[in-house]
Design an enzyme around this catalytic site. Structure first.
Site, PDB file in Angstrom:
ATOM      1  N   ASP A  76      83.358  35.303 -33.371  1.00 22.10           N
ATOM      2  CA  ASP A  76      83.698  33.891 -33.498  1.00 22.10           C
ATOM      3  C   ASP A  76      82.957  33.352 -34.714  1.00 22.10           C
ATOM      4  OD1 ASP A  76      84.051  31.183 -33.362  1.00 22.10           O
ATOM      5  OD2 ASP A  76      83.309  30.944 -31.306  1.00 22.10           O
ATOM      6  N   ASN A 103      90.929  33.258 -43.993  1.00 20.25           N
ATOM      7  CA  ASN A 103      92.188  32.877 -43.363  1.00 20.25           C
ATOM      8  C   ASN A 103      92.001  32.239 -41.990  1.00 20.25           C
ATOM      9  OD1 ASN A 103      95.226  33.146 -42.751  1.00 20.25           O
ATOM     10  ND2 ASN A 103      94.293  34.386 -41.141  1.00 20.25           N
ATOM     11  N   TYR A 168      93.302  18.535 -38.832  1.00 15.46           N
ATOM     12  CA  TYR A 168      93.684  19.768 -39.528  1.00 15.46           C
ATOM     13  C   TYR A 168      93.923  19.523 -41.019  1.00 15.46           C
ATOM     14  CZ  TYR A 168      96.515  23.813 -40.869  1.00 15.46           C
ATOM     15  OH  TYR A 168      97.012  24.909 -41.519  1.00 15.46           O
ATOM     16  N   LYS A 172      91.989  21.049 -44.447  1.00 12.13           N
ATOM     17  CA  LYS A 172      92.660  21.815 -45.494  1.00 12.13           C
ATOM     18  C   LYS A 172      92.492  21.154 -46.857  1.00 12.13           C
ATOM     19  CE  LYS A 172      93.940  25.268 -43.050  1.00 12.13           C
ATOM     20  NZ  LYS A 172      93.318  26.585 -43.293  1.00 12.13           N
TER      21      LYS A 172
END
Length: 271
Positions: A76, A103, A168, A172
């Site tokens: 993790d 990723n 989110y 990004k």
């Protein structure tokens, strides 16, 4: 010494990657698995990391079938000790880290007014802190070995907001900034840093519904009139990792079928 993969009967598109070592996070499924397998086809050694241990085993089997050397680290990466475990394993087995692909990400989306702060903390830890710490460890190893390439997986959400896309999209956006800032700091060390921004991409999260084209209401909003594939994303990553991109750093390459080129999509895009 970095161990060499079995390259007999195999030839990648980018020969300079052969025999080098790549660390891929979030490698168990979807885009991450495709990236790891594409780099295996380029005859690289792989260190595949993910917290989904069972799916990671499947990735390892696929990579081994491709003839590449691979180390799996079930971890993790929101935990700093887990980040160290990944890079310690890479250096112990292969002696170098030449390519890092950040990723791993948490993709949950909720309306801002329904969002719990635990989701914010999770996505900041997974989508920002983990790539930061992984890049720090990778850069240390790369600088001792003459340089390398770091590729971060971003999203069109960094520039075009999703419905219910917080936090989110915010994370990004941070990834794009991280790529630019690290490119400036690490360039003198021979380390290139770029990001790849997927658009609508068919993965295990989006099972086929009507053949290969996808739902018409989504496809109609994409200039190329099809969703992307995980292999489309993997191809962009392999290019940025290779010497073909030797003068490219600090950039975000959107692999999105033209979505970000539009002033506005013709309807509400359900990415």
């Amino acid at each position: 010494m970095t161990s060499m993969p079995n390259t007999e009967g195999r030839a990648g598109r980018y020969p300079d990657l052969a025999g080098r070592t790549a660390v891929v996070t979030g490698a168990a499924k979807g885009i991450g698995k495709s990236i790891a397998c594409r780099l295996a086809r380029e005859c690289m050694n792989l260190v595949a990391a993910d917290k989904d241990c069972e799916s990671l085993d499947d990735t390892v089997r696929t990579i081994e079938e491709l003839g590449a050397a691979v180390v799996a680290v079930c971890a993790d990466l929101t935990q700093p000790d887990a980040v160290d475990a990944v890079f310690d394993a890479a250096l112990e087995r292969f002696g170098a880290v030449d390519v890092l692909v950040n990723n791993a990400a948490d993709l949950q989306r909720r309306h801002l007014l329904e969002e719990h702060r635990d989701l914010l903390d999770l996505q900041l830890a997974t989508n920002v802190r983990s790539p930061y710490l992984c890049s720090q460890r990778a850069a240390s190893a790369m600088s001792a070995n003459g340089g390398g390439s770091i590729v971060l997986v971003s999203s069109v959400g960094a520039d075009r907001a999703h419905q219910h896309g917080l936090p989110y999209d915010m994370t990004k956006g941070a990834i794009n900034s991280l790529a630019r800032a690290m490119a400036v700091e690490l360039g003198p060390l021979g380390i290139r840093v770029n990001a790849v921004g997927p658009g609508v991409t068919r993965t295990y999260r989006w099972p086929p519904e009507d053949g290969t084209t996808g739902p018409p209401e989504i496809v109609s909003q994409i200039p190329l009139k099809r969703p992307g594939t995980v292999d489309d994303i993997a191809a962009a990553v392999a290019f940025l990792a290779s010497c073909e991109a030797s003068y490219i750093t600090g950039q975000v390459l959107y692999v999105d079928g033209g979505i970000t080129a539009q002033l506005s999509p013709p309807g509400p895009l359900a990415l």
